[in-house]
Structure formats: C-alpha cells, structure tokens
Scaffold this active site. Structure first.
Site: not given
Length: 614
Positions: A246, A250, A378, A516
């Site tokens: 994360e 980010r 994903d 997405e």
C-alpha cells in the site's frame, strides 16, 4: 655492537633520507626484511598469513559488490540505467503528442528525443552495486547525501480543463479537497460526513496520492501547498508498521510520479528515503518480501493475521522500485524486486494462474488458496504486462508469463451468462478445483490491461475479450438503481435458469468509490478514440455526484441496490482523488493523449511512470 643470548651483533643504522634507491640499498633492504622474517616465531608467521588471506578475501568481496560482470545473464544483471527518459523521452506541453509531431523522416521516438536535446546535460550511465544486503548497516535511511539523479525530467505543462465534463471533474476534486483540508489535513483519509479523520499509516495518504492529480489538473496553488507539506511535514522516520504494498503504490508511486511530471527535486528526495525504509521487507530467506515493516525500527514481518503475504502485494511493487533505481543509478531497489519476479516466474502455476497467498519464508504458494483476478490476485497479472512495457519490451519472461496467464483466464475463468451472453471472469476455489461465478469490481482493471497489451503488439483477440468484459463492467453500474457498481457481483451460469444474469448479495452491495472501470474506460478511449467510452464514464460520474457527494466531500456507500437507502459509510479513500477523479479527468480530455500511454505506464494506483528503453 651489542650482545644477545651470548652472540655479538653489529647494529648498522642507515639514514633513509641519504639513500637514492640504488640497487645496493635495495638488496640490503630485502636482506634485512628476510632476516626479520626468519626471526619471527611460527605463531607470528601464521598470524601474518591469516591476516593477508583475510585482506584478499575482503578485497575480492569488495570487488564483487561494486561491479557488474559483463557476461551476467538477465537473472543476475540489471539493465543499464538510462541517462534520461526512454525513446518517448521529452516531457513536453499538453499541446504536443505523438500524433502531432512533425514529419522529419524519423520515427516519433527520434523526434521526441531531438526535442529534449539541450534540456538536460547527459549523465554517464551507471548502476549501483549488485549483491550484499539491501540496507547498509549503520546507514540510517533519510541521511542527507548528495543526490545526482540520472533522470532529470523536463516538467510537463498543463492548462486546466478544456470542456464542461472536465470542468465538472475539476469541481468535484475541489469539493473533495476543500473538505479534506478543513477536517483532515495531513491525515490519511477524510470521513466526510462526521468531519473527522481516519489514519492508517499516518503518512498523509490523501495528499501524496493526489499530488499528480493536482498537477495534471493545473491547480498550481494547491500544488505549491502540497509540495511544501511534503518537504516539511511528511515524516517517514515514524515508529509505525506500514504495509509494503500500500505504501509503495500510494506514497512511493505518488512521489515518483510527481517528480517525473513536475521535476521538483523534493519528491525524489522523499522517495529515496522511503525506498530505503521499505527495503528491510526483502530480507527474507526466499527473497519474497514480508508484508509489513516498521518505518522507524526498520523491522519487517508477516501480516499479523497470517504467515503468508498476498500474491498481488509482493508482485505489485516492481514498477516503483525499478523506477527509483533508474532515476538514482542505485540498483539495490530494482535488484530487490527483480529477485521477487524471478522467483515467482519459476514457481509452478495453473496455466499461468497463481494462488492468492505466498509465504515469505518458504517462497511457496499456499496451494489450496483461491485463484482470482480480484482481491489479492489482480495486480500480479497487471504488473507482468506493465513491467514488460516499462523495460522497453526487453524482458521476455514478463510477456511470456502474462500471455500464458491470459490463456489460463480464458480457459479456466471466463464464462458467459445464458441469457444476455455477458462475459465475466470468475474464480477457482478449493485449490483450483471448483469454479465460482463471482467477479470483484477490482477485476474490471483487466479490460484496460488487455487492450494495452494489444497496443504493444500482443494478440488482437485480447482486444475482443477486453471490449466484451468492459461492457459487462459497465453493466454492473447501470443495471443498479443507483447507477453504481457493487464491490462484488455474482453471475448466473445455469442454462435453465429464469433468473437475472447478474445479482448482488446484500453483504457485497457497497461501493468504495473505486477506479478500476474508469481506468479501463480511459485506456480504451485513448487507444481507440471511441467516444462511447467517454459517454459511459459520464453516466458513472453523474451517479457518483448524485449518490456519494456530501457537504464535505464524497463518501463510500453501503448499498447500491437502493436509491432511497444507500447507507453512506462516511469514508473517502485516498484513491478517490488519486485514481478515480484522475481517470475521469483524463477520460474526458479533448486531447486524449494528455498523458500518453506511449510515454508512461500507470502503476496500479494511477501514478504515471516513464517507459524506459531497457
């Protein structure tokens, strides 16, 4: 003359300042050294031999850690760091794109290279030392050191919105930003209904995630404000555990993107410090990183809830760390993440498909875990393709693993509903034995990724698949009463069933303002020019405005199935400003090459990073 142990000796003192290096003096000196050696005890001689051997070993180790051998293969040698941007090098104003370049008889790449000549002095190609520990013992991350980046970008210029749809997105961003500044400035996330904060890592996620969005939207005043905050208030030496994935996508991704777009050095300096603080995650036996690290103590560990890391998390950090190495010339960042990719490349898979958990100590997949292109799986597939693109399409195993995985998707996970023939991508559960007709909204990144692969020469059939799947993703929005998609959608696969092709369970009916589907719409629009994708995006944007806008920002909602009872959840995630609104803004641009997919590859948090030649 003096006597020792009954023997007489003559002491001859020679003034070293009086000799001139004559052969007679050299012979005398060698004999004196030999006499000195013979007078040593066996223990003393052994000690000297040991010290010499140790010195040789240390010298050889120093050599191996400071030079890359020219005959090393791809598994051990990093590609040379480029001096500037790659073939699409110059970052030019938004009025210039690859379709508007003059016809000079050279390709677009050469024209772009010529445009940048003289903008930055060329630097010598260099890479950092291979091998050894990733974090130097005794060297505290954040120590101010001279930094001479190899990549010195030419700042891009953006003029703001050019049409009403873009202006509406800009107004939405300003509304969200105003609420964040008023109630949550410097904190990770805003809770817009209660006017309070939600901290996750204490790194000002919303600010850093939104820097490049602010810059792309031409908000100069806000950009100067966040630049000052990063320079003076972004403290990385904090006693707090953070998630490697994360924070990489980010914060590290946001800082790197801001540096490439604006050229402001402060973003790179913070990125280097952060990269150093994240590197201890890679100090595992297998090289597969631990999921968490304390930024202050630099101690890493597995997640508290499991001994395993998520597969997508350990394989979705490569774009950012590689870019950091290419900018700085220090290969330790790229070396760490390349080791992970190479390790996963050699693990057994199901026609290219991987389980969603992997153990950092053993380096092995949890064999009975789910196979999905949704949560925890994903972006593994996304980064296979994007790493191949980022490295100038020069590392074949990224492409090969991606192609094998896409064949596996079509063989094992793709299904059509019986009535409307909607294409969706399901999951394999119980160790890959049973098919489950469930698709996360996260999976809707896949159409854009597959279309991007076709743009870079991969099979055309992938574009057909992408178009059908994106239609299904759009339908998960417009078929709900709110016009917003649920977090998870189930599909009917029974031929004899008379029920709906899609349905949403109550526990899965929330919408978190995710990006997405917008990402895929943007990519498809830029690559095809088909304005249908813009119109679909506009319908989704209006639904966000109607059902998620609140006085102090935008909130996730708990129920997309009821326009009268949306159950607001009082949370505005950083990715709403960093991704969702950015993709809306790019999708609605009159110049669809505002951020060109021939120059940049977007990380999984929508932060554009440059494409290199190798």
């Amino acid at each position: 003359m003096f006597t020792t142990f009954g023997k007489e000796y003559v002491a001859l003192n020679v003034d070293p300042g009086q000799h001139d290096g004559s052969p007679e003096f050299s012979i005398f000196r060698r004999r004196a050294i030999w006499r000195f050696w013979n007078r040593l005890s066996r223990f003393q001689k052994s000690l000297i031999y040991l010290m010499l051997a140790l010195a040789v070993i240390l010298y050889l180790y120093w050599l191996s850690s400071h030079y890359i051998k020219p005959d090393m293969n791809l598994d051990t040698q990093l590609a040379p760091v480029q001096r500037q941007y790659p073939s699409q090098l110059p970052i030019v104003s938004i009025d210039t794109n690859v379709n508007q370049l003059p016809n000079t008889g050279k390709g677009n790449e050469a024209v772009l290279e010529d445009a940048a000549e003289g903008a930055a002095a060329p630097e010598e190609e260099a890479v950092g030392p291979p091998g050894g520990h990733l974090v130097n013992v005794g060297e505290q991350p954040g120590t101010v050191k001279p930094l001479d980046p190899l990549v010195k970008p030419i700042p891009m210029k953006f003029t703001g919105p050019t049409n009403e749809r873009q202006k509406a997105v800009l107004d939405a961003f300003k509304h969200a930003w105003k609420g964040y500044k008023r109630f949550a400035w410097g904190h990770d996330n805003l809770k817009p209904i209660s006017g309070s904060i939600h901290d996750w890592f204490g790194l000002g996620l919303t600010i850093v995630d939104a820097i490049d969005t602010i810059y792309i939207m031409g908000l100069q005043e806000e950009f100067e404000e966040v630049k000052e905050w990063v320079a003076h208030s972004l403290k990385l030496n904090v006693d707090r555990d953070v998630n490697l994935f994360e924070v990489t996508i980010r914060v590290l991704g946001g800082l790197l993107s801001a540096y490439h777009l604006s050229g402001e050095r402060v973003f790179l300096e913070k990125a280097v410090e952060l990269g150093d603080r994240l590197l201890p995650c890679f100090d595992s036996e297998s090289g597969v990183p631990f999921s968490d690290v304390n930024l202050g103590s630099l101690k890493s560990h597995s997640p508290k809830w499991s001994p395993d890391s998520s597969t997508s998390e350990v394989t979705t950090i490569q774009l950012e760390f590689r870019d950091l190495s290419r900018i700085t010339g220090d290969s330790k960042y790229e070396r760490a993440v390349s080791r992970v990719s190479q390790h996963v490349h050699h693990l057994p898979k199901t026609d290219g498909l991987v389980p969603i958990f992997i153990n950092a100590q053993t380096g092995q997949f949890r064999s009975y875990s789910t196979i999905t292109l949704g949560a925890r799986g994903d972006s593994y597939y996304e980064y296979l393709l994007k790493q191949w693109i980022q490295t100038g399409q020069t590392v074949d195993y990224y492409r090969d693993d991606y192609l094998e995985a896409m064949e596996g998707v079509q063989k094992h996970l793709a299904r059509y509903t019986p009535r409307q023939k909607l294409l969706f991508v399901g999951e394999l559960v119980t160790g890959g034995k049973d098919f489950k007709p469930k698709m996360d909204h996260l999976t809707c990144y896949l159409p854009g990724t597959m279309a991007l692969g076709v743009h870079y020469g991969l099979p055309q059939k992938h574009m057909d698949f992408a178009s059908e799947l994106l239609n299904t993703c759009y339908r998960t929005y417009v078929d709900q009463p709110t016009g917003l998609a649920a977090e998870i959608t189930y599909f009917n696969v029974q031929e004899s069933s008379t029920g709906e092709d899609m349905f949403v369970k109550s526990n899965d009916a929330h919408n978190l303002l995710r990006p997405e589907t917008l990402e895929s719409l943007f990519i498809m629009y830029q690559l095809t020019g088909n304005t249908t994708y813009q119109n679909w995006g506009w319908e989704i944007f209006k639904a966000f405005e109607k059902y998620t806008k609140v006085p102090n920002g935008y909130t996730s909602i708990g129920n997309v199935k009821s326009a009268q009872n949306t159950r607001p959840k009082d949370m505005m995630e950083s990715f709403f400003l960093g991704e969702t609104l950015k993709y809306f803004y790019l999708l609605f641009a009159d110049d669809r090459y505002l951020i060109s997919l021939d120059q940049f590859v977007f990380n999984t948090e929508a932060h554009p990073l440059p494409i290199y030649d190798s």
